[in-house]
Write an enzyme that holds these catalytic residues in place. Structure first.
Site, PDB file in Angstrom:
ATOM      1  CB  THR A 119      -0.860   0.037   1.274  1.00 28.80           C
ATOM      2  OG1 THR A 119       0.020   0.114   2.392  1.00 28.80           O
ATOM      3  CG2 THR A 119      -1.713  -1.212   1.390  1.00 28.80           C
TER       4      THR A 119
ATOM      5  CE  LYS B 256     -14.546  13.740  10.974  1.00 29.30           C
ATOM      6  NZ  LYS B 256     -13.080  13.714  10.813  1.00 29.30           N
TER       7      LYS B 256
ATOM      8  CD1 TRP C  74     -18.769  14.390   9.225  1.00 32.59           C
ATOM      9  CD2 TRP C  74     -18.764  12.416   8.169  1.00 32.59           C
ATOM     10  NE1 TRP C  74     -18.213  13.479  10.071  1.00 32.59           N
ATOM     11  CE2 TRP C  74     -18.194  12.257   9.459  1.00 32.59           C
ATOM     12  CE3 TRP C  74     -18.858  11.315   7.332  1.00 32.59           C
ATOM     13  CZ2 TRP C  74     -17.714  11.025   9.907  1.00 32.59           C
ATOM     14  CZ3 TRP C  74     -18.387  10.087   7.790  1.00 32.59           C
ATOM     15  CH2 TRP C  74     -17.819   9.965   9.063  1.00 32.59           C
TER      16      TRP C  74
END
Ligand code: ADP
Length: 548
Positions: A189, A445, A450
């Site tokens: 990753t 936020k 959100w």
């Protein structure tokens, strides 16, 4: 009471079988590669299979033993393709490294995987020479070229020539059969938080993923297709296309290092490519080149776009101006990578184009084999109502169970089963179409609510003067965070802050409209071509919003 067991053959699912199948059933089908050396190379599946077996022989002669890691630093090309099979097929583990990572990261990854052999394209000779002193586990360096391009001088000890290695073998090798759960390849990753982590795929997981991705409601690839993976073979195995093409006997076209709009366009046309796949950023270049020259695609019909959210404006352009169907896909390294793709159901045929587009813009339905759920912050399942959004978790035979060399389990429990938390925030509608609103670390936020950065970016990208846009959270004394839109204008285009913000009016709720716009010459991208939000947030850390 004893169960009655099935009485079918236990034939292990082996990666080598994909290539032997192609050699036998599509033996004269071509694999065409733009080479690092500059020219075009063509041969067939029959040739590739023989050379992959010779590579397996050569690796054994070098002393490689089952489980040893063989790394690559290479573009999309036929020699890299041979390594996919010669390495994994002989019981070794292919470790494709992303050469666009920082050199320190490459060294860290190669050491973590304890790579024994490193195969690399000529392009990366200076990089490998620089890295070699930091790679104690690497015993053999192999340059993926022939004698005529072999470097006259190098600081690498005992540098081997790939073509010499292959030529020295007689090809009498037979592919072994072994436990299908044996490791076949490893991908890391990108490690935006902490060190990169290795996902270790098996022969079984790779084959099941391949069966899944060729299905009509996934990539829908068949033997009549000509496939050009723009997505690199070092980005989660080019999303499985190097395995899928031999499974169905499709012609493969590899672009090598030539990924600019002009080179891609010419190769797509010359080789009659019908299907492609890549991240949104590569399509920006290709679309711009085609639009500037008023060019059309004569054979390209479908493309899978994923890796980050595909802006709806890009989908529309490809569809209406170029007659190319876009299949929006979502996945991740930990999922081999494919999870969902967006294609319509029969009942959607009656909908008008706008309603159909709204569905296709979502990340889509899971491929059979993958299960998904969304949970709240306490870990309880949320309903599939298209409104509730939460943490997306997945499970399935091509989803990781643990990371390479790590003891701690990344999994979470839900309803008595183990799931992998993706780190993405998503909603799922009643028809089972999933839509990502953000990566959990990228959500904005504002006053406890959100705001989806992807939604803001999708709107901005639809403005004709916008080349690229990214929405990030900027700190705000009253609301905690408010959105800041970072924009790259198209060359020569004019666009003011007010015009950009005005473009959002009526498209989303007023409180979701960004507070400010910052125009920049370029947006930073990660090694896999995604917007680097972390870097952007750092760049605009001190930015003072006019509303603050
Ligand atoms: P990295 O981006 O760290 O190199 P991956 O390639 O595994 O690693 O990225 C996986 C992540 O990319 C997903 O968890 C998701 O956040 C994002 N992603 C992938 N496809 C899409 C998509 N179609 N829409 C939105 N986000 C996506």
């Amino acid at each position: 009471m004893a169960r009655l067991m099935g009485q079918m053959m236990q034939m292990p699912l082996m990666i080598s079988s994909l290539l032997t199948h192609a050699a036998r059933h599509a033996g004269d089908t071509e694999i065409v590669s733009k080479r690092v050396e500059g020219d075009l190379h063509r041969y067939t599946y029959r040739d590739a299979e023989l050379r992959a077996r010779k590579l397996a022989q050569a690796l054994a002669r070098l002393g490689c033993e089952p489980g040893d890691r063989v790394a690559t630093l290479a573009w999309n090309g036929y020699r890299h393709f041979e390594a996919y099979f010669g390495v994994s097929g002989s019981g070794l583990v292919l470790h494709t490294i992303n050469p666009r990572l920082f050199p320190e990261q490459i060294a860290w990854i190669a050491n973590d995987a304890a790579d024994r052999v490193l195969c690399f394209d000529l392009t990366f000779l200076p990089l490998v020479e620089k890295l070699a002193p930091q790679l104690p586990s690497v015993q053999h360096y192999v340059v993926l070229t022939g004698r005529s391009h072999f470097p006259a001088q190098t600081s690498l000890p005992n540098l081997l020539c790939y073509e010499d290695l292959v030529d020295a073998e007689d090809g009498t090798y037979r592919w072994p059969e072994f436990d299908e759960n044996t490791a076949s390849s490893i991908c890391y990753t990108s490690g935006t938080t902490g060190h990169p982590k290795g996902a270790v795929y098996s022969h079984r997981s790779t084959l099941l993923h391949t069966y899944g991705l060729v299905m009509p409601d996934a990539m829908g690839i068949g033997g009549a297709d000509v496939i050009l993976p723009v997505v690199p073979m070092f980005h989660v195995n080019a999303w499985g296309t190097p395995y899928a093409a031999p499974m169905v006997g499709a012609k493969l076209v590899f672009p090598g290092p030539h990924l600019d709009g002009k080179s891609l366009y010419e190769l797509l046309e010359a080789e009659k490519v019908s299907f492609s796949a890549g991240v949104p950023t590569v399509w920006l270049g290709l679309i711009n080149f085609a639009q500037a020259g008023k060019l059309k695609f004569s054979t390209l019909r479908r493309t899978v776009i994923g890796g980050s959210a595909c802006p709806p404006a890009m989908m529309r352009t490809l569809e209406s101006e170029f007659a190319v169907q876009v299949i929006h896909a979502w996945g991740m390294t930990e999922m081999s990578p494919l999870g969902t793709l967006s294609l319509l159901k029969a009942k959607h045929a009656a909908l008008d184009a706008t309603a159909q587009h709204r569905i296709l813009e979502k990340q889509g339905k899971v491929i059979f084999g993958v299960d998904m759920a969304i949970t709240d912050d306490e870990g309880a399942a949320l309903p599939w109502d298209g409104q509730s959004s939460g943490n997306l978790v997945v499970r399935g035979p091509w989803v990781i169970q643990s990371y390479f060399g790590r003891t701690e389990s990344p999994l979470v429990a839900l309803e008595g089963r183990q799931w992998f938390p993706t780190g993405d925030v998503a909603a799922i509608d009643a028809d089972a179409y999933m839509q990502i609103t953000d990566r959990s670390k990228d959500v904005i936020k504002s006053g406890g609510e959100w705001i989806s950065s992807i939604e803001l970016e999708n709107i901005a990208m639809a403005h004709p003067a916008v080349l690229e846009a990214a929405a990030i959270a900027c700190s705000h004394p009253k609301w905690d965070e408010r959105p800041l839109l970072v924009v790259v204008r198209k060359p020569g285009a004019e666009l003011s802050r007010e015009q950009m913000l005005g473009f959002f009016e009526g498209k989303i709720a007023k409180w979701q409209i960004p507070d400010d716009v910052a125009f920049v010459a370029e947006i930073p991208h990660t090694a896999t071509g995604k917007i680097q939000k972390l870097k952007l947030r750092e760049m605009f850390k001190g930015h003072r919003l006019p509303t603050a």
